[in-house]
Design a protein around this motif. Structure first.
Motif, short mmCIF file in Angstrom:
data_model
loop_
_atom_site.label_atom_id
_atom_site.label_comp_id
_atom_site.label_asym_id
_atom_site.label_seq_id
_atom_site.Cartn_x
_atom_site.Cartn_y
_atom_site.Cartn_z
N ALA A 1 0.83 -1.21 0.00
CA ALA A 1 0.00 0.00 0.00
C ALA A 1 0.87 1.26 0.00
CB ALA A 1 -0.93 0.00 1.21
N LEU A 2 1.94 1.24 0.79
CA LEU A 2 2.84 2.40 0.81
C LEU A 2 3.60 2.54 -0.50
CD1 LEU A 2 4.18 2.20 4.47
CD2 LEU A 2 2.53 3.83 3.52
N ALA A 3 3.99 1.42 -1.10
CA ALA A 3 4.67 1.47 -2.40
C ALA A 3 3.74 2.04 -3.47
CB ALA A 3 5.17 0.09 -2.79
N LEU A 4 2.48 1.61 -3.46
CA LEU A 4 1.52 2.14 -4.43
C LEU A 4 1.23 3.62 -4.19
CD1 LEU A 4 -0.90 -0.90 -4.66
CD2 LEU A 4 0.59 -0.01 -6.46
N ALA A 5 1.25 4.05 -2.94
CA ALA A 5 1.11 5.47 -2.64
C ALA A 5 2.30 6.24 -3.21
CB ALA A 5 1.00 5.70 -1.14
N GLY A 6 3.49 5.67 -3.10
CA GLY A 6 4.68 6.32 -3.66
C GLY A 6 4.62 6.41 -5.18
N VAL A 7 4.17 5.34 -5.83
CA VAL A 7 4.02 5.36 -7.29
C VAL A 7 2.98 6.39 -7.70
CG1 VAL A 7 3.24 3.99 -9.26
CG2 VAL A 7 4.81 3.00 -7.59
N SER A 8 1.89 6.48 -6.94
CA SER A 8 0.85 7.47 -7.23
C SER A 8 1.38 8.88 -7.04
CB SER A 8 -0.37 7.24 -6.34
OG SER A 8 -0.92 5.97 -6.57
N LEU A 9 2.24 9.07 -6.06
CA LEU A 9 2.85 10.38 -5.82
C LEU A 9 3.73 10.78 -7.01
CD1 LEU A 9 3.32 12.76 -3.88
CD2 LEU A 9 5.22 11.47 -2.93
N ILE A 10 4.51 9.85 -7.52
CA ILE A 10 5.34 10.13 -8.69
C ILE A 10 4.45 10.47 -9.90
CG2 ILE A 10 6.93 9.06 -10.35
CD1 ILE A 10 8.05 7.45 -7.94
N ALA A 11 3.37 9.72 -10.07
CA ALA A 11 2.45 10.00 -11.17
C ALA A 11 1.80 11.36 -11.02
CB ALA A 11 1.37 8.91 -11.24
N TYR A 12 1.46 11.73 -9.78
CA TYR A 12 0.84 13.04 -9.56
C TYR A 12 1.83 14.17 -9.87
CZ TYR A 12 -1.41 17.01 -7.37
OH TYR A 12 -1.96 18.24 -7.14
N LYS A 13 3.09 13.99 -9.48
CA LYS A 13 4.09 15.03 -9.74
C LYS A 13 4.31 15.22 -11.23
CE LYS A 13 6.75 14.91 -5.49
NZ LYS A 13 8.08 14.66 -4.89
N LYS A 14 4.20 14.15 -12.01
CA LYS A 14 4.40 14.25 -13.45
C LYS A 14 3.18 14.79 -14.18
CE LYS A 14 7.92 10.75 -14.05
NZ LYS A 14 8.31 9.52 -14.75
N SER A 15 1.98 14.40 -13.74
CA SER A 15 0.78 14.72 -14.51
C SER A 15 -0.13 15.76 -13.87
CB SER A 15 -0.04 13.45 -14.74
OG SER A 15 -0.53 12.97 -13.50
N HIS A 16 -0.05 15.93 -12.56
CA HIS A 16 -0.92 16.84 -11.80
C HIS A 16 -2.41 16.51 -11.98
CE1 HIS A 16 2.35 19.31 -10.43
NE2 HIS A 16 2.82 19.36 -11.66
N LEU A 17 -2.70 15.23 -12.19
CA LEU A 17 -4.09 14.79 -12.28
C LEU A 17 -4.65 14.59 -10.88
CD1 LEU A 17 -3.90 12.14 -15.14
CD2 LEU A 17 -4.94 14.39 -15.25
N HIS A 18 -5.88 15.03 -10.69
CA HIS A 18 -6.51 14.88 -9.38
C HIS A 18 -6.78 13.41 -9.06
CE1 HIS A 18 -6.98 19.08 -8.42
NE2 HIS A 18 -7.34 19.30 -9.67
N ALA A 19 -6.95 12.60 -10.08
CA ALA A 19 -7.18 11.18 -9.84
C ALA A 19 -6.00 10.55 -9.11
CB ALA A 19 -7.43 10.46 -11.16
N ALA A 20 -4.79 10.94 -9.48
CA ALA A 20 -3.60 10.42 -8.80
C ALA A 20 -3.55 10.89 -7.35
CB ALA A 20 -2.34 10.83 -9.55
N LEU A 21 -4.01 12.10 -7.11
CA LEU A 21 -4.06 12.62 -5.74
C LEU A 21 -5.03 11.80 -4.89
CD1 LEU A 21 -2.96 14.89 -3.93
CD2 LEU A 21 -4.90 16.27 -4.64
N TYR A 22 -6.17 11.45 -5.46
CA TYR A 22 -7.13 10.60 -4.75
C TYR A 22 -6.53 9.23 -4.46
CZ TYR A 22 -10.67 14.04 -6.13
OH TYR A 22 -11.38 15.18 -6.30
N LEU A 23 -5.75 8.72 -5.40
CA LEU A 23 -5.12 7.42 -5.20
C LEU A 23 -4.07 7.48 -4.09
CD1 LEU A 23 -4.72 6.10 -8.84
CD2 LEU A 23 -6.29 5.30 -7.08
#
Length: 84
Positions: free
Chosen positions: A14-36
């Motif tokens: 779960a923490l690893a997936l949160a980290g991957v979602s954080l990287i995705a959010y930094k690259k795309s700034h999509l709100h969906a990644a923030l929710y993830l």
């Protein structure tokens, strides 16, 4: 013993997936990644609470809190998919 190991693996995932979602959010700034990000952190907290209860470190019944966290995680997953 196996249940504890599986719980720790679940928390780590779960923490690893949160980290991957954080990287995705930094690259795309999509709100969906923030929710993830929030959903995966809540999932890690939920699993931690379940593990503490499993290890009998916590004497209280935490089923209501765990249930609320589970509903919040599912709601955030739905928001992440819907807002996409």
């Amino acid at each position: 013993m196996i249940e504890m190991a599986l719980a720790v693996i679940g928390i780590a995932l779960a923490l690893a997936l949160a980290g991957v979602s954080l990287i995705a959010y930094k690259k795309s700034h999509l709100h969906a990644a923030l929710y993830l990000i929030i959903a995966f952190f809540l999932l890690a907290i939920k699993k931690t609470l379940e593990t503490l209860h499993l290890a009998a470190w916590v004497g209280r019944d935490m089923s209501v809190i765990v249930g609320i966290l589970e509903v919040a995680v599912l709601f955030l997953f739905v928001l992440a998919l819907w807002r996409r």
